[in-house]
Motif scaffolding. Structure first.
Motif, PDB file in Angstrom:
ATOM      1  N   ALA A   1       0.819  -1.207   0.000  1.00  0.00           N
ATOM      2  CA  ALA A   1       0.000   0.000   0.000  1.00  0.00           C
ATOM      3  C   ALA A   1       0.858   1.266   0.000  1.00  0.00           C
ATOM      4  CB  ALA A   1      -0.927  -0.008   1.217  1.00  0.00           C
ATOM      5  N   LEU A   2       2.039   1.196   0.603  1.00  0.00           N
ATOM      6  CA  LEU A   2       2.905   2.366   0.696  1.00  0.00           C
ATOM      7  C   LEU A   2       3.702   2.635  -0.575  1.00  0.00           C
ATOM      8  CD1 LEU A   2       4.390   1.995   4.320  1.00  0.00           C
ATOM      9  CD2 LEU A   2       2.818   3.783   3.538  1.00  0.00           C
ATOM     10  N   LYS A   3       4.143   1.566  -1.222  1.00  0.00           N
ATOM     11  CA  LYS A   3       5.102   1.751  -2.320  1.00  0.00           C
ATOM     12  C   LYS A   3       4.580   2.623  -3.462  1.00  0.00           C
ATOM     13  CE  LYS A   3       6.375  -2.638  -2.706  1.00  0.00           C
ATOM     14  NZ  LYS A   3       7.138  -3.838  -3.155  1.00  0.00           N
ATOM     15  N   PRO A   4       3.335   2.525  -3.860  1.00  0.00           N
ATOM     16  CA  PRO A   4       2.877   3.454  -4.909  1.00  0.00           C
ATOM     17  C   PRO A   4       2.935   4.914  -4.458  1.00  0.00           C
ATOM     18  CG  PRO A   4       1.380   1.582  -4.715  1.00  0.00           C
ATOM     19  CD  PRO A   4       2.317   1.503  -3.558  1.00  0.00           C
ATOM     20  N   MET A   5       2.682   5.147  -3.179  1.00  0.00           N
ATOM     21  CA  MET A   5       2.738   6.512  -2.669  1.00  0.00           C
ATOM     22  C   MET A   5       4.182   7.004  -2.642  1.00  0.00           C
ATOM     23  SD  MET A   5      -0.046   6.089   0.443  1.00  0.00           S
ATOM     24  CE  MET A   5      -0.358   7.823   0.666  1.00  0.00           C
ATOM     25  N   PHE A   6       5.113   6.131  -2.254  1.00  0.00           N
ATOM     26  CA  PHE A   6       6.524   6.507  -2.258  1.00  0.00           C
ATOM     27  C   PHE A   6       6.995   6.821  -3.675  1.00  0.00           C
ATOM     28  CE2 PHE A   6       7.860   4.004   1.837  1.00  0.00           C
ATOM     29  CZ  PHE A   6       7.021   4.815   2.590  1.00  0.00           C
ATOM     30  N   ALA A   7       6.576   5.990  -4.609  1.00  0.00           N
ATOM     31  CA  ALA A   7       6.989   6.210  -5.998  1.00  0.00           C
ATOM     32  C   ALA A   7       6.475   7.557  -6.511  1.00  0.00           C
ATOM     33  CB  ALA A   7       6.478   5.070  -6.877  1.00  0.00           C
ATOM     34  N   GLU A   8       5.230   7.897  -6.107  1.00  0.00           N
ATOM     35  CA  GLU A   8       4.662   9.177  -6.518  1.00  0.00           C
ATOM     36  C   GLU A   8       5.442  10.349  -5.920  1.00  0.00           C
ATOM     37  OE1 GLU A   8       0.883  11.990  -5.308  1.00  0.00           O
ATOM     38  OE2 GLU A   8       0.734   9.810  -4.975  1.00  0.00           O
ATOM     39  N   LEU A   9       5.783  10.228  -4.642  1.00  0.00           N
ATOM     40  CA  LEU A   9       6.401  11.343  -3.922  1.00  0.00           C
ATOM     41  C   LEU A   9       7.910  11.416  -4.100  1.00  0.00           C
ATOM     42  CD1 LEU A   9       4.373  10.926  -0.613  1.00  0.00           C
ATOM     43  CD2 LEU A   9       4.118  12.792  -2.268  1.00  0.00           C
ATOM     44  N   LEU A  10       8.558  10.249  -4.314  1.00  0.00           N
ATOM     45  CA  LEU A  10      10.021  10.194  -4.335  1.00  0.00           C
ATOM     46  C   LEU A  10      10.604   9.724  -5.658  1.00  0.00           C
ATOM     47  CD1 LEU A  10      10.447   8.429  -0.860  1.00  0.00           C
ATOM     48  CD2 LEU A  10      10.744  10.870  -1.325  1.00  0.00           C
ATOM     49  N   GLY A  11       9.742   9.180  -6.514  1.00  0.00           N
ATOM     50  CA  GLY A  11      10.266   8.553  -7.716  1.00  0.00           C
ATOM     51  C   GLY A  11      10.667   7.111  -7.415  1.00  0.00           C
ATOM     52  N   PRO A  12      11.203   6.408  -8.375  1.00  0.00           N
ATOM     53  CA  PRO A  12      11.581   5.004  -8.166  1.00  0.00           C
ATOM     54  C   PRO A  12      12.750   4.899  -7.193  1.00  0.00           C
ATOM     55  CG  PRO A  12      12.381   5.776 -10.277  1.00  0.00           C
ATOM     56  CD  PRO A  12      11.510   6.871  -9.744  1.00  0.00           C
ATOM     57  N   PRO A  13      12.890   3.766  -6.504  1.00  0.00           N
ATOM     58  CA  PRO A  13      14.016   3.588  -5.578  1.00  0.00           C
ATOM     59  C   PRO A  13      15.344   3.625  -6.313  1.00  0.00           C
ATOM     60  CG  PRO A  13      12.856   1.515  -5.899  1.00  0.00           C
ATOM     61  CD  PRO A  13      12.023   2.564  -6.568  1.00  0.00           C
ATOM     62  N   ALA A  14      16.348   4.191  -5.643  1.00  0.00           N
ATOM     63  CA  ALA A  14      17.683   4.271  -6.227  1.00  0.00           C
ATOM     64  C   ALA A  14      18.413   2.945  -6.061  1.00  0.00           C
ATOM     65  CB  ALA A  14      18.462   5.396  -5.547  1.00  0.00           C
ATOM     66  N   THR A  15      19.556   2.844  -6.709  1.00  0.00           N
ATOM     67  CA  THR A  15      20.355   1.614  -6.604  1.00  0.00           C
ATOM     68  C   THR A  15      21.194   1.578  -5.333  1.00  0.00           C
ATOM     69  OG1 THR A  15      22.106   2.660  -7.901  1.00  0.00           O
ATOM     70  CG2 THR A  15      20.452   1.354  -9.104  1.00  0.00           C
ATOM     71  N   ALA A  16      21.293   2.715  -4.621  1.00  0.00           N
ATOM     72  CA  ALA A  16      22.019   2.781  -3.351  1.00  0.00           C
ATOM     73  C   ALA A  16      21.089   3.348  -2.284  1.00  0.00           C
ATOM     74  CB  ALA A  16      23.264   3.661  -3.481  1.00  0.00           C
ATOM     75  N   ASP A  17      21.380   3.032  -1.048  1.00  0.00           N
ATOM     76  CA  ASP A  17      20.563   3.511   0.059  1.00  0.00           C
ATOM     77  C   ASP A  17      21.470   4.197   1.080  1.00  0.00           C
ATOM     78  OD1 ASP A  17      17.506   2.716   1.213  1.00  0.00           O
ATOM     79  OD2 ASP A  17      18.974   3.348   2.724  1.00  0.00           O
ATOM     80  N   HIS A  18      21.073   5.398   1.519  1.00  0.00           N
ATOM     81  CA  HIS A  18      21.932   6.198   2.399  1.00  0.00           C
ATOM     82  C   HIS A  18      21.384   6.344   3.813  1.00  0.00           C
ATOM     83  CE1 HIS A  18      24.279   7.232  -1.122  1.00  0.00           C
ATOM     84  NE2 HIS A  18      23.166   7.600  -1.741  1.00  0.00           N
ATOM     85  N   ALA A  19      20.304   5.642   4.115  1.00  0.00           N
ATOM     86  CA  ALA A  19      19.736   5.747   5.458  1.00  0.00           C
ATOM     87  C   ALA A  19      20.674   5.115   6.484  1.00  0.00           C
ATOM     88  CB  ALA A  19      18.381   5.051   5.502  1.00  0.00           C
ATOM     89  N   PRO A  20      20.611   5.567   7.731  1.00  0.00           N
ATOM     90  CA  PRO A  20      21.446   4.951   8.781  1.00  0.00           C
ATOM     91  C   PRO A  20      21.117   3.475   8.951  1.00  0.00           C
ATOM     92  CG  PRO A  20      20.430   6.990   9.557  1.00  0.00           C
ATOM     93  CD  PRO A  20      19.779   6.665   8.251  1.00  0.00           C
ATOM     94  N   GLN A  21      22.084   2.756   9.492  1.00  0.00           N
ATOM     95  CA  GLN A  21      21.859   1.338   9.752  1.00  0.00           C
ATOM     96  C   GLN A  21      20.764   1.157  10.799  1.00  0.00           C
ATOM     97  OE1 GLN A  21      23.304  -1.466   8.200  1.00  0.00           O
ATOM     98  NE2 GLN A  21      23.807   0.215   6.796  1.00  0.00           N
ATOM     99  N   PRO A  22      20.001   0.078  10.701  1.00  0.00           N
ATOM    100  CA  PRO A  22      18.926  -0.164  11.676  1.00  0.00           C
ATOM    101  C   PRO A  22      19.473  -0.296  13.093  1.00  0.00           C
ATOM    102  CG  PRO A  22      18.736  -1.634   9.781  1.00  0.00           C
ATOM    103  CD  PRO A  22      20.061  -0.970   9.665  1.00  0.00           C
ATOM    104  N   THR A  23      18.678   0.132  14.051  1.00  0.00           N
ATOM    105  CA  THR A  23      18.983  -0.087  15.452  1.00  0.00           C
ATOM    106  C   THR A  23      18.143  -1.256  15.957  1.00  0.00           C
ATOM    107  OG1 THR A  23      17.353   1.614  15.995  1.00  0.00           O
ATOM    108  CG2 THR A  23      19.651   2.283  15.926  1.00  0.00           C
ATOM    109  N   GLY A  24      18.356  -1.622  17.209  1.00  0.00           N
ATOM    110  CA  GLY A  24      17.593  -2.721  17.795  1.00  0.00           C
ATOM    111  C   GLY A  24      17.226  -2.404  19.223  1.00  0.00           C
ATOM    112  N   ASP A  25      16.637  -3.356  19.902  1.00  0.00           N
ATOM    113  CA  ASP A  25      16.305  -3.212  21.311  1.00  0.00           C
ATOM    114  C   ASP A  25      17.601  -3.172  22.106  1.00  0.00           C
ATOM    115  OD1 ASP A  25      15.522  -3.485  23.929  1.00  0.00           O
ATOM    116  OD2 ASP A  25      14.042  -5.046  23.536  1.00  0.00           O
ATOM    117  N   PRO A  26      17.877  -2.090  22.862  1.00  0.00           N
ATOM    118  CA  PRO A  26      19.145  -2.017  23.599  1.00  0.00           C
ATOM    119  C   PRO A  26      19.352  -3.169  24.571  1.00  0.00           C
ATOM    120  CG  PRO A  26      18.051   0.117  23.584  1.00  0.00           C
ATOM    121  CD  PRO A  26      17.073  -0.868  23.019  1.00  0.00           C
TER     122      PRO A  26
END
Length: 721
Positions: A692-717
């Motif tokens: 349900a989210l991906k069409p909205m992301f594509a509309e707002l952000l365009g297609p996903p890039a080949t690289a991702d720059h978000a920070p690494q995931p965290t976990g439960d401390p």
């Protein structure tokens, strides 16, 4: 003249006595000398003269570039032999029973500390009369409280040239149903002003809420005791304050009390008042301080057994650091003009290089810090330090303080309490890593990763004390749109981690919410994280959800930095189910739906303020069947979701409800959508959400890039513990 008058005519005895007393008082006042107005250097020299000292060894320099810099080499740290054994009497016999401790050994240790280290409280110290200056309803952060301004007037009838009025502020929770535990916190007007004017110290404190708010949130009270109204923190003040008043403005004798003991006396007088206040549980009163006030807190706890708990912060030499350790700060650091006033005059002897008695050093002291800690047994004693990298200097000797705490453990065990649990030998006991507490016993240790403060340890101290007190506070009931921090330590650690994550940048899609959101992009749910990466890689998506959060907690996290400077293009919000979960009656639904809606609206408004360029996707609350009646929550959820749909403008705020793909029209969950708890989505439901989210992301952000720059995931401390 009085005799003549009495001969001339016989006055009534009562009148004659009154005249006599008045004239005697006037004569005494006329004979009073003004307080000695000396500098610290003059007072210090006077004490050296009394002791027959001609020269003192200079203390080590804290600057490692100086020729006389302090030693930081462990190989050279222990030149003075072992710490004195707290359980060996002066006659050489071992203490084997609690009775021997209380009636023989403890008095020996107290006598040595009073005579040689900290000084004696004079038996003539005046009485303190407490008065409530004002009482009002106020707030500590968001929490309603009762605040009292108190003045402790010290009787100065014996020497009216000096007045001492102790100032204290007592704050207790407004929702308390009975008396509450209270922490007396050493402070001073000067210190508070200094901290307020030096915001750089905020970084040293860490990211937790203020200790005062944590105490109130957890159902405790606190009392701010202004030490400057008891005794000045300098040698020039020794002929003034409570020490000067007791000495009628004259210099101390060698075994007279110093400022540490005077501040402790003031805390004891504060406890006298608290024992009369119906809002205070006088059997659960503690004392706390950092640095010099950490020393004073330890001294207070050691000498006044009415105190139930102590938090000793970064206390160093004169506190938990052993005098016999040649590492960082030294005995000589406290015998010069800058800090000698904390101690008894006799303590100066142990820095003497030339005197009528020769020379003395730390090895000549009859007691050490392990015995000061031992005097607190078996009561709750929490030793706290930070790290040098953040400003809690090596000077304080963290390792030595740990050794002294280990060495004190034998007394705690003798008296039926638990120690640190690391063994008996302080020479070989391993100090735990930073942020790893030893909190299973009445004697506790924790070194945090911030600076010269105990702020990051309050979130551990309070539940530790609650456990041993068996204390259960009245729960706070606050509106859904009221920002409130979580009081558990794990949530505050998670907040710090999410702050660090936000500062890394590179985030275009920001997910916010509770555990339903968190599990999708967290290290400790690898299957769900794989689904996350499969669906969102290239869109720079980062997960900022945290489990069990209510709208109030999400609001607090957002208002306290987790979205600052991130500037995402899209924010996905799914929250509110934890507010739904305490529904007890269908009659509550209309009011509860309105309350939770206001909470979610408040979150949206904060997001708009912090990230004005972002498009916000507000998710309808997911269905849940975890109640005994499988659809008991659904009418409330549907009412909230109806309200949320009205928030959407179709542009900057969009509403997305996928519940028809998760449950039937009567609210019954479809097979495989939720885990066995009937609340948290399984991978199948997360995929429905992603689709349900991906069409909205594509509309707002365009297609996903080949690289991702978000920070690494965290976990439960807590997952790795």
């Amino acid at each position: 003249m009085l005799i003549f008058a009495m001969r001339k005519r016989a006055l009534p005895w009562v009148l004659t006595s009154a005249v006599l007393v008045a004239l005697v008082d006037q004569a005494a006042l006329a004979q009073q000398s003004p307080p000695a107005n000396w500098t610290a250097e003059q007072d210090h020299q006077n004490m050296m003269d009394q002791l027959g000292i001609k020269a003192l060894r200079p203390g080590p320099s804290g600057n490692e570039k100086d020729a006389n810099h302090a030693n930081y080499d462990e190989a050279k740290a222990n030149p003075y032999g072992d710490l004195p054994d707290a359980l060996t009497l002066k006659n050489g016999k071992k203490v084997t029973s609690a009775d021997q401790w209380w009636h023989q050994r403890r008095p020996e240790i107290v006598e040595d500390f009073e005579r040689e280290v900290l000084g004696r409280i004079p038996p003539t110290v005046p009485k303190v009369t407490w008065a409530v200056k004002s009482a009002s309803e106020s707030k500590a952060g968001v929490f309603p409280v009762v605040e009292k301004q108190l003045i402790g007037n010290v009787d100065n009838s014996a020497y009216s040239a000096i007045s001492v009025d102790i100032e204290m502020t007592l704050v207790t929770p407004g929702n308390a149903k009975g008396p509450v535990p209270v922490m007396i916190m050493f402070s001073s007007a000067g210190l508070l002003k200094f901290l307020a004017s030096h915001p750089e110290f905020k970084k040293m404190m860490g990211s937790d809420p203020p200790a005062t708010e944590q105490l109130i949130a957890n159902g405790w009270g606190y009392a701010l005791l202004d030490t400057s109204t008891i005794q000045a923190d300098n040698g020039a003040g020794l002929t003034k304050g409570i020490i000067g008043l007791t000495n009628k403005g004259q210099p101390r004798k060698p075994d007279d009390w110093g400022a540490l003991r005077a501040w402790g006396w003031g805390a004891s007088r504060a406890l006298d008042y608290l024992e009369t206040d119906k809002n205070v549980d006088a059997k659960r009163v503690g004392i706390e301080g950092v640095s010099r006030y950490g020393k004073a807190a330890l001294v207070t706890m050691a000498f006044d057994t009415r105190f139930a708990v102590v938090l000793v912060g970064s206390s160093g030499e004169g506190g938990t650091k052993p005098h016999r350790r040649n590492f960082g700060e030294a005995v000589e650091s406290l015998t010069g003009t800058g800090e000698y006033h904390w101690m008894a005059g006799n303590f100066i002897k142990y820095g003497a290089s030339e005197s009528s008695f020769g020379s003395k050093n730390a090895s000549d002291l009859p007691v050490d810090s392990n015995e000061l800690i031992a005097l607190c047994a078996p009561r709750l004693t929490f030793i706290s330090y930070g790290v040098p990298e953040m400003g809690d200097a090596k000077w304080l000797d963290h390792q030595g303080s740990f050794m002294a705490t280990v060495a004190a453990g034998a007394v705690f065990r003798l008296l039926g309490a638990h120690d640190l649990g690391v063994g008996d030998d302080y020479h070989t006991a391993k100090m735990p890593p930073v942020n790893t507490g030893l909190l299973d016993g009445q004697l506790a240790w924790r070194q945090h990763d911030a600076g010269h403060t105990d702020a990051p340890n309050w979130k551990y101290f309070i539940p530790w004390a609650d456990k041993f007190f068996n204390y259960h506070a009245t729960a706070w009931e606050l509106p859904a749109d009221q920002p409130v921090f979580r009081t558990d330590a794990n949530s505050l650690v998670a907040h710090a981690q999410l702050l660090a994550k936000a500062k890394q940048g590179g985030i275009d899609v920001y997910f916010e919410g509770d555990s339903i959101t968190r599990r999708w992009g967290a290290r400790d749910y690898p299957d769900l994280l794989a689904n996350w990466k499969q669906n969102f890689f290239g869109w720079n998506a980062a997960d900022f959800g945290w489990g069990a959060d209510r709208t109030q907690n999400i609001l607090w996290r957002l208002q306290n930095g987790e979205l600052d400077g991130v500037n995402p293009k899209v924010v996905v919000l799914l929250a509110g189910t934890n507010n739904v979960g305490d529904l007890t009656s269908s009659a509550e639904i209309p009011a509860k739906a309105d309350d939770i809606t206001r909470g979610l609206q408040a979150i949206v408004h904060v997001i708009q303020e912090k990230a004005p360029a972002a498009t916000i996707i507000v998710m309808g609350i997911f269905p849940r069947n975890d109640h005994s009646d499988r659809i008991a929550f659904m009418p409330l959820i549907e009412s909230i979701n109806h309200n949320l749909s009205a928030l959407a403008d179709g542009q900057k705020i969009r509403y997305l409800n996928i519940n028809d793909k998760l449950a039937s029209s009567d609210g019954k969950l479809f097979d495989g959508m939720m885990n066995e708890d009937k609340l948290h989505p399984a991978a199948k439901a997360y995929q429905v959400w992603a689709d349900a989210l991906k069409p909205m992301f594509a509309e707002l952000l365009g297609p996903p890039a080949t690289a991702d720059h978000a920070p690494q995931p965290t976990g439960d401390p807590s997952a790795g513990r």
